[in-house]
Design a protein around this motif. Sequence first.
Motif, PDB file in Angstrom:
ATOM      1  N   VAL A 195      45.797  43.084  32.311  1.00  0.00           N
ATOM      2  CA  VAL A 195      45.226  42.050  33.179  1.00  0.00           C
ATOM      3  C   VAL A 195      45.694  40.667  32.738  1.00  0.00           C
ATOM      4  N   LEU A 196      45.723  40.435  31.435  1.00  0.00           N
ATOM      5  CA  LEU A 196      46.153  39.140  30.917  1.00  0.00           C
ATOM      6  C   LEU A 196      47.610  38.869  31.269  1.00  0.00           C
ATOM      7  N   THR A 255      49.359  40.186  33.698  1.00  0.00           N
ATOM      8  CA  THR A 255      49.471  40.030  35.149  1.00  0.00           C
ATOM      9  C   THR A 255      49.013  38.642  35.571  1.00  0.00           C
ATOM     10  N   THR A 256      47.915  38.183  35.009  1.00  0.00           N
ATOM     11  CA  THR A 256      47.395  36.853  35.326  1.00  0.00           C
ATOM     12  C   THR A 256      48.385  35.771  34.915  1.00  0.00           C
ATOM     13  N   ILE A 257      48.956  35.911  33.741  1.00  0.00           N
ATOM     14  CA  ILE A 257      49.937  34.935  33.275  1.00  0.00           C
ATOM     15  C   ILE A 257      51.159  34.942  34.193  1.00  0.00           C
ATOM     16  N   PHE A 277      51.292  35.789  37.448  1.00  0.00           N
ATOM     17  CA  PHE A 277      50.950  35.145  38.717  1.00  0.00           C
ATOM     18  C   PHE A 277      50.812  33.637  38.555  1.00  0.00           C
ATOM     19  N   ALA A 278      50.227  33.191  37.455  1.00  0.00           N
ATOM     20  CA  ALA A 278      50.076  31.754  37.211  1.00  0.00           C
ATOM     21  C   ALA A 278      51.445  31.090  37.066  1.00  0.00           C
TER      22      ALA A 278
END
Length: 76
Positions: free
Chosen positions: A32-33, A35-37, A39-40
């Motif tokens: 999740v981390l 993936t979030t990074i 997308f950001a």
Amino acid sequence: MHTLETALVNYWSRKTLSEKDLLETPDLGKVVLRTTIGFAAFAVLILGLNWMAASTIDRPQVAAVDQIRLMPAAKE
């Protein structure tokens, strides 16, 4: 050339995941981390490109299209 190929194959085989690593369940938090990074970073890239793009004032073709008024259809 043979030693270069051997060195590359040896390096690649050490860098790839083993069967044991592939069968292990990944840590959900890390997935999740990451993936979030990702997308950001993508969002920052898009916003940066948008900010750096030329405005419509600098592009007369686009500015002219914004000023076009559609005429009503002619009656037959």
